[in-house]
Enzyme design. Structure first.
Site, PDB file in Angstrom:
ATOM      1  N   VAL A  13       0.827  -1.226   0.000  1.00  0.00           N
ATOM      2  CA  VAL A  13       0.000   0.000   0.000  1.00  0.00           C
ATOM      3  C   VAL A  13       0.855   1.268   0.000  1.00  0.00           C
ATOM      4  CG1 VAL A  13      -2.008  -1.089   1.065  1.00  0.00           C
ATOM      5  CG2 VAL A  13      -0.251  -0.027   2.524  1.00  0.00           C
ATOM      6  N   GLY A  14       2.186   1.108   0.142  1.00  0.00           N
ATOM      7  CA  GLY A  14       3.060   2.278   0.087  1.00  0.00           C
ATOM      8  C   GLY A  14       3.797   2.598   1.367  1.00  0.00           C
ATOM      9  N   LYS A  32      13.846  -1.244   9.984  1.00  0.00           N
ATOM     10  CA  LYS A  32      12.869  -2.258   9.573  1.00  0.00           C
ATOM     11  C   LYS A  32      13.150  -3.500  10.409  1.00  0.00           C
ATOM     12  CE  LYS A  32      10.059  -4.298   6.334  1.00  0.00           C
ATOM     13  NZ  LYS A  32       8.816  -3.814   5.732  1.00  0.00           N
ATOM     14  N   ASP A  43      13.744  -3.392   1.904  1.00  0.00           N
ATOM     15  CA  ASP A  43      13.185  -2.059   2.125  1.00  0.00           C
ATOM     16  C   ASP A  43      14.249  -1.106   2.656  1.00  0.00           C
ATOM     17  OD1 ASP A  43      10.712  -2.880   1.237  1.00  0.00           O
ATOM     18  OD2 ASP A  43       9.954  -3.351   3.227  1.00  0.00           O
TER      19      ASP A  43
END
Length: 215
Positions: A13-14, A32, A43
């Protein structure tokens, strides 16, 4: 310094784009805790490619899992069990942006979920993106966080969908930080543009926290 946890109403979803914008806006550190899948381009790697400032530190991920699956399943494939007590927030005097994995109730093991990583002092930014069922997913996510007493904001991701967004804001009276629109490409220039746009409201979050804690 403030800790901001970024979660989403689902996967893809971003969250990472949002994290890069918030990191850049505040020149904050990034962490993360759990990465599942694509360990050659995590990421954390993406954040490093998207931010422009030289002050942010990208802290090591605690669990790097090989399979692009729910953490509990990916860990089982790797022959390990995620121990939430080993997921320790990195020491830093800077603001810290923490990115979750998937949504709030994504399981880490047979007991814990992503929600259990969110400490009471964290401000939570929920990334909401329109799709069939997203109203339900957004309202459930916000309700769960608010019931836990968390200070919560939302960022909308993707093309505008006024009827979806208006019902979410009316039902929750949530603080909307803004929108990340569809872009042909997200690069340093685009991230910096959004960082400049979001910075005043993000600074307000930090100031509010300082007033509440007396620091």
């Amino acid at each position: 310094m403030k800790r901001i946890f970024i979660t989403g109403i689902s996967t893809e979803v971003g969250k990472t784009i949002t994290s890069s914008i918030v990191v850049e806006a505040l020149k904050a550190d990034y962490w993360k805790p759990i990465q599942a899948g694509d360990l050659n381009h995590t990421d954390s790697h993406k954040i490093g490619e998207l931010i422009s400032n030289t002050e942010s530190v990208i802290h090591p991920t605690t669990y790097e899992l090989k399979s692009p699956m729910s953490p509990h399943a990916a860990a089982e494939i790797d022959g390990i069990e995620i121990d939430i007590n080993k997921i320790l927030e990195p020491h830093t005097a800077n603001n810290l942006i923490i990115e979750g994995a998937g949504g709030l109730l994504v399981p880490l093991n047979n007991k814990d979920t992503i929600l259990d990583l969110i400490k009471p002092t964290y401000h939570v930014i929920v990334v909401s993106r329109h799709y069939l069922g997203s109203i339900n997913h957004t309202l459930l996510t916000l309700e769960k966080l608010q019931d836990k007493g968390h200070d919560v904001s939302v960022i909308f991701s993707g093309d505008p969908h006024p009827t979806t967004e208006s019902i979410i804001t009316k039902k929750t009276e949530i603080n909307v930080l803004g929108r990340i629109s569809e872009e042909k490409r997200f690069n340093k220039r685009v991230i910096l543009k959004y960082a400049t746009e979001f910075k005043p409201k993000l600074i307000d979050i930090i100031k509010k926290d300082q007033l509440n804690t007396g620091t």
